[in-house]
Scaffold this motif. Structure first.
Motif, PDB file in Angstrom:
ATOM      1  N   ASP A  33      -8.020   3.482   9.527  1.00  0.00           N
ATOM      2  CA  ASP A  33      -6.918   3.003   8.674  1.00  0.00           C
ATOM      3  C   ASP A  33      -5.595   3.557   9.181  1.00  0.00           C
ATOM      4  OD1 ASP A  33      -5.577   1.793   6.548  1.00  0.00           O
ATOM      5  OD2 ASP A  33      -5.878   3.515   5.232  1.00  0.00           O
ATOM      6  N   LEU A  83      -4.114  -4.523  11.403  1.00  0.00           N
ATOM      7  CA  LEU A  83      -4.026  -5.821  10.745  1.00  0.00           C
ATOM      8  C   LEU A  83      -2.807  -6.601  11.234  1.00  0.00           C
ATOM      9  CD1 LEU A  83      -5.028  -4.770   7.136  1.00  0.00           C
ATOM     10  CD2 LEU A  83      -6.339  -6.232   8.689  1.00  0.00           C
ATOM     11  N   VAL A 122       0.654  -5.290   5.055  1.00  0.00           N
ATOM     12  CA  VAL A 122       0.039  -4.927   3.784  1.00  0.00           C
ATOM     13  C   VAL A 122       0.584  -3.566   3.400  1.00  0.00           C
ATOM     14  CG1 VAL A 122      -2.114  -4.599   2.521  1.00  0.00           C
ATOM     15  CG2 VAL A 122      -2.075  -6.110   4.502  1.00  0.00           C
ATOM     16  N   HIS A 142      -5.267  -0.645  -0.700  1.00  0.00           N
ATOM     17  CA  HIS A 142      -6.496  -0.398   0.057  1.00  0.00           C
ATOM     18  C   HIS A 142      -7.506  -1.533  -0.080  1.00  0.00           C
ATOM     19  CE1 HIS A 142      -4.941   3.528   0.874  1.00  0.00           C
ATOM     20  NE2 HIS A 142      -4.929   3.866  -0.390  1.00  0.00           N
ATOM     21  N   LYS A 151      -6.458  -4.433   2.124  1.00  0.00           N
ATOM     22  CA  LYS A 151      -6.721  -4.146   3.532  1.00  0.00           C
ATOM     23  C   LYS A 151      -8.212  -4.308   3.839  1.00  0.00           C
ATOM     24  CE  LYS A 151      -4.443  -0.139   3.650  1.00  0.00           C
ATOM     25  NZ  LYS A 151      -3.855   1.111   4.208  1.00  0.00           N
ATOM     26  N   ARG A 197      -9.824  -7.094   6.558  1.00  0.00           N
ATOM     27  CA  ARG A 197     -10.701  -6.693   7.657  1.00  0.00           C
ATOM     28  C   ARG A 197     -12.064  -7.364   7.551  1.00  0.00           C
ATOM     29  NH1 ARG A 197      -8.166  -0.897   6.832  1.00  0.00           N
ATOM     30  NH2 ARG A 197      -6.539  -0.991   8.438  1.00  0.00           N
TER      31      ARG A 197
END
Length: 560
Positions: A159, A202, A206, A211, A214, A218
């Motif tokens: 992340d 990404l 975002v 979270h 995201k 993904r």
């Protein structure tokens, strides 16, 4: 060279494999002389940090042996070291370490203020990277095809942040999975498998705290790839994946069919793949990872503790032949054990990383606790972990409890069993590991299965004895007779695990346990709610003891 290109460059992959296997070989060789490695690590950290404020106050320059070190430095936790760490985080130099921290890792806990774990270049190169590379050896040795393509690995914990939060001195204060080790520490080979996938960074903006969004983006991208491995470290993240697939399925199909990502244009429409996925879901009446990624090979996460109760069946959601590979026994503060082979749960002590000490898990740690060395540990026993390393943590009680599984290559192999915190309403002093083992016995003897479980000391009427209430999501429906047998066996096994529990029950100071059966998705929905509240997914872990009324209500209300 960007991340995707790096993971397709044959020379880079060759050097990466060589480094991984080289570090494993070095660690295996070091195990043959574990006491000698301990003396070397201690001498190095003392010499390197003797001139620091902490080193001068504790007489590092005069220390020659581990016994001297034990006398000079107390066993301490983050609270005790906190004032020193805060001085360094504010910008003061030479506090705990001779080199200035380059970044501060956050803790992975979900309660209270985030810790600031100082991370220095010397720590990374001396302590962290050797164990870190070695940790990937079993995966790429036994499943080399996971490196064939950048999108063959879905790394759930990766992340990256473009604008990370910082300490008062301007140093990044982030999770370990949010640090670019190549840029920050000059280790370009350190990028993890999966970090070159199309979803690793990404392509759409975002918010950093969004979270769940995201995770959706993904997952939506990964559904169009041939994923062979999922990396979660925290098994709760992997357990959430089947739930998320079904929760977001209509949105995923629409994005794929329309060629959009979160409703925004992204690539060519792919109605053929969307229709294929829709037929798969209709055929099976649900969506499982195994349906989407039929060539899945391995899951990489912690396999012990509470997760040991549900991972075997969860693994089947990803495919009947999928392997479970244990992530290292480690914390943000430092490594303890790493699996060097296909052992399903335990890792060899990382003797090159730190001076490791241990104390019986039944005892409470104090500054003057008498500790044990690795060669003094007994197989089948639980121990607190205390370690010291060149990164500025000295005789640090990390708060984890490990169990000695066996000995291999000259050092113990350890598995994580839970946190050292206790639940103690009537002198029972229960730890995570004791309750988990009792649950495993009760489940095994009844043939019942669960998706997850939590417990609390339930509120009792004035004058009445307190007792434990277990909230549990069954894997398949439990009938009343099976539930009663399960509770009877659980009560007896808790007494076997804990003399305090047995005495409290016999004396009437503790009532029998009770059971609250929840809906199958209760824990998955609770996990989603915690992430939606702003907690990073890596930090939302399985929690056995849940005494907070609001969190208990969030888990149980409407799910009976």
């Amino acid at each position: 060279m960007n991340s995707a290109e790096a993971w397709t460059d044959p020379d880079r992959l060759r050097r990466y494999r060589e480094r991984v296997f080289h570090e494993r070989a070095r660690l295996r060789a070091a195990l043959a002389d574990a006491p000698g490695r301990r003396r070397h690590v201690l001498a190095d950290l003392l010499e390197f940090n003797a001139g620091t404020h902490y080193g001068r106050e504790h007489g590092f320059a005069a220390i020659r042996t581990l016994d001297d070190f034990r006398k000079a430095v107390p066993v301490q936790d983050y609270t005790a070291l906190g004032p020193w760490i805060e001085r360094a985080a504010a910008g003061e130099h030479n506090v705990l370490t001779a080199d200035q921290p380059a970044v501060y890792f956050t803790s992975s806990g979900t309660t209270g203020a985030h810790k600031k774990i100082p991370v220095t270049p010397r720590f990374m190169h001396t302590t962290f990277f050797p164990f870190y590379y070695a940790a990937w050896a079993p995966l790429i040795e036994h499943f080399p095809d996971v490196l064939d393509r950048p999108d063959a690995v879905l790394n759930l914990k990766h992340d990256p942040l473009t604008a990370p939060p910082t300490t008062a001195s301007g140093r990044p204060h982030v999770g370990a999975s949010q640090v670019d080790f190549g840029t920050r520490f000059g280790e370009p080979l350190s990028a993890e498998p999966g970090t070159g996938a199309p979803w690793a960074v990404l392509p759409a903006h975002v918010d950093a705290g969004a979270h769940l969004e995201k995770m959706y983006l993904r997952l939506r991208l990964a559904v169009e790839s041939d994923v062979r491995c999922v990396i979660g470290i925290n098994p709760a993240m992997i357990a959430a994946l089947p739930h998320q697939l079904n929760l977001w399925w209509p949105r995923i199909l629409k994005d794929i069919a329309d060629g959009t990502l979160g409703g925004l244009p992204h690539g060519a429409p792919n109605p053929r793949r969307a229709a294929e996925l829709e037929r798969i879901a209709a055929r099976h009446h649900t969506v499982r990872p195994a349906h989407i990624w039929p060539r899945m090979r391995a899951l990489f996460c912690w396999t012990t503790g509470l997760a040991s109760l549900y991972l075997p069946r969860l693994r089947e959601e990803f495919g009947p032949d999928v392997a479970l590979l244990p992530a290292p026994v480690a914390a943000s503060e430092g490594p303890v054990g790493v699996a060097l082979d296909r052992h399903p749960s335990a890792g060899s002590l990382v003797v090159t990383a730190a001076v490791h000490e241990f104390a019986d898990a039944e005892d409470d740690l104090t500054p003057d606790t008498e500790t044990l060395l690795p060669e003094e540990l007994e197989t089948g026993r639980d121990y607190h972990v205390v370690f010291s390393h060149v990164g500025g943590l000295y005789r640090y009680a990390v708060g984890d409890v490990v169990r000695v599984v066996d000995r291999a290559g000259g050092a113990p192999r350890l598995e994580y069993t839970g946190r050292s915190t206790r639940s103690d309403a009537a002198g029972e002093r229960l730890r995570d590991a004791q309750v988990t083992r009792a649950l495993a016995v009760a489940l095994g003897r009844t043939g019942l299965e669960l998706r997850n479980v939590a417990c609390r000391v339930r509120p009792s009427a004035p004058g009445a004895a307190p007792g434990y209430e277990f909230a549990l999501s069954p894997r398949a429906p439990w009938n009343e007779d099976g539930s009663r047998r399960f509770l009877h066996l659980l009560d007896a096994q808790l007494g076997t695990e804990s003399a305090g529990y047995r005495t409290a029950r016999a004396g009437g100071r503790l009532a029998p346990p009770t059971l609250l059966r929840l809906a199958p998705e209760a824990f998955a929905e609770d996990w989603q709610a915690a992430v939606a509240s702003g907690i990073r997914p890596t930090q939302v872990k399985d929690r056995l003891f849940r005494q907070d009324d609001a969190q208990w209500a969030r888990l149980t209300d409407g799910h009976h």
